[in-house]
Design a protein around this motif. Sequence first.
Motif, PDB file in Angstrom:
ATOM      1  N   UNK A  74       0.846  -1.192   0.000  1.00  0.00           N
ATOM      2  CA  UNK A  74       0.000   0.000   0.000  1.00  0.00           C
ATOM      3  C   UNK A  74       0.880   1.240   0.000  1.00  0.00           C
ATOM      4  N   UNK A  75       0.474   2.239  -0.796  1.00  0.00           N
ATOM      5  CA  UNK A  75       1.213   3.499  -0.869  1.00  0.00           C
ATOM      6  C   UNK A  75       0.229   4.661  -0.866  1.00  0.00           C
ATOM      7  N   UNK A  76       0.662   5.796  -0.320  1.00  0.00           N
ATOM      8  CA  UNK A  76      -0.066   7.055  -0.469  1.00  0.00           C
ATOM      9  C   UNK A  76       0.901   8.053  -1.090  1.00  0.00           C
ATOM     10  N   UNK A  77       0.459   8.691  -2.196  1.00  0.00           N
ATOM     11  CA  UNK A  77       1.294   9.640  -2.930  1.00  0.00           C
ATOM     12  C   UNK A  77       0.726  11.044  -2.813  1.00  0.00           C
ATOM     13  N   UNK A  78       1.627  12.031  -2.870  1.00  0.00           N
ATOM     14  CA  UNK A  78       1.153  13.409  -2.912  1.00  0.00           C
ATOM     15  C   UNK A  78       0.808  13.778  -4.346  1.00  0.00           C
ATOM     16  N   UNK A  79       0.482  15.046  -4.582  1.00  0.00           N
ATOM     17  CA  UNK A  79       0.030  15.473  -5.904  1.00  0.00           C
ATOM     18  C   UNK A  79       1.125  15.399  -6.964  1.00  0.00           C
ATOM     19  N   UNK A  80       2.392  15.271  -6.529  1.00  0.00           N
ATOM     20  CA  UNK A  80       3.512  15.171  -7.468  1.00  0.00           C
ATOM     21  C   UNK A  80       3.953  13.722  -7.705  1.00  0.00           C
ATOM     22  N   UNK A  81       3.236  12.784  -7.092  1.00  0.00           N
ATOM     23  CA  UNK A  81       3.595  11.375  -7.259  1.00  0.00           C
ATOM     24  C   UNK A  81       4.704  10.917  -6.336  1.00  0.00           C
ATOM     25  N   UNK A  82       4.978  11.688  -5.284  1.00  0.00           N
ATOM     26  CA  UNK A  82       6.007  11.331  -4.308  1.00  0.00           C
ATOM     27  C   UNK A  82       5.375  10.501  -3.187  1.00  0.00           C
ATOM     28  N   UNK A  83       6.076   9.467  -2.728  1.00  0.00           N
ATOM     29  CA  UNK A  83       5.533   8.556  -1.720  1.00  0.00           C
ATOM     30  C   UNK A  83       5.534   9.225  -0.345  1.00  0.00           C
TER      31      UNK A  83
END
Length: 329
Positions: A74-83
């Motif tokens: 599972x991952x959560x990314x910010x609006x720039x695609x950074x983990x």
Amino acid sequence: MAKRKKERIHQINHMLLEMANGNFFYRLERSMNKDSLEALSVTLNMLAEEIQEVMIHQGFANTNDTIKHIVQMSFILDSEGIIDMVNKHACTLLTIEYDDIIGIPFESLLTESSQTSWKKTWKTQLKNQNNVSDTSLVLTFKTKENLLIPNPCYLTTFQNKTTKERNTLITVIHHSKSQFELETDLKQRVTQFMDNSKQSTKTPITPFKQKLRLSFDDIKKLREGHDFIINNLDKKLPSLKEFALQLGTNEFKLKYGFKELYGTSVYRFLLEERLKKSQLLIQYTDMPLKQIAHTIGFKSFPHFSKSFKDRFGFSPKILRKKYLEKNGN
């Protein structure tokens, strides 16, 4: 050249160690070489995929705690695609420390072909103006040791209430279609029972037939039949009566017990296993399609092609073409 060969040997060695530890979700990246190392890589990929399916399907049929879906990462990314967040199991699978994953681009964990698919799908999701938007795609991750992990991924983009930015939740799942069908069947039977119980007491209810009790010896014989089918996909299966006699049981126990243990009939299981093996051979070998049909027990290529298309929704030729395009061949 020697350096690349040494790297491939190292990857194969690491793959064998992972399999020895019970981890069968890793795959080796294929190369353009036609040597013994490439042949070994193909064999290990096929073996790992087969064992993974067996580990998921066997021993869980018709129980209350059946396995349906397994969340691997599972991952959560910010609006720039950074983990921004990753679960511990993902760190273990990718052989990367938690602190080394946080803050890096998600796409850096993917193979080149998956990066292209990811960018296209993710950008489309970000443009969606709904509060929550869902989609799915298949991605292949690359570990620190350059082993591959191909799996379906579910993407959910949502608006962060604090930052007002679009964040992305990625869930990587290994799931079992056969197990899902078994659970669906079980739910239907439970629902039917509850509906019957709500009927008026004046309405006669047909009593349930008592199930046949399978002994340990019965189950052992059925598993021997299962193994025989797996190891003789190229051979014609005898009639169920003859097959039952070979196993030391009777036709009724064979048909009933096989359905109970594996959720399908003997002949349907044989067809499914033949088609599964053909799918692997099409993707991971250069064997001609007609030879594959013969190898898995089909008498004619047209019959094989039709059965394959009925099962997967596309022909063997289309699968081979897509796989070659995906790998740049």
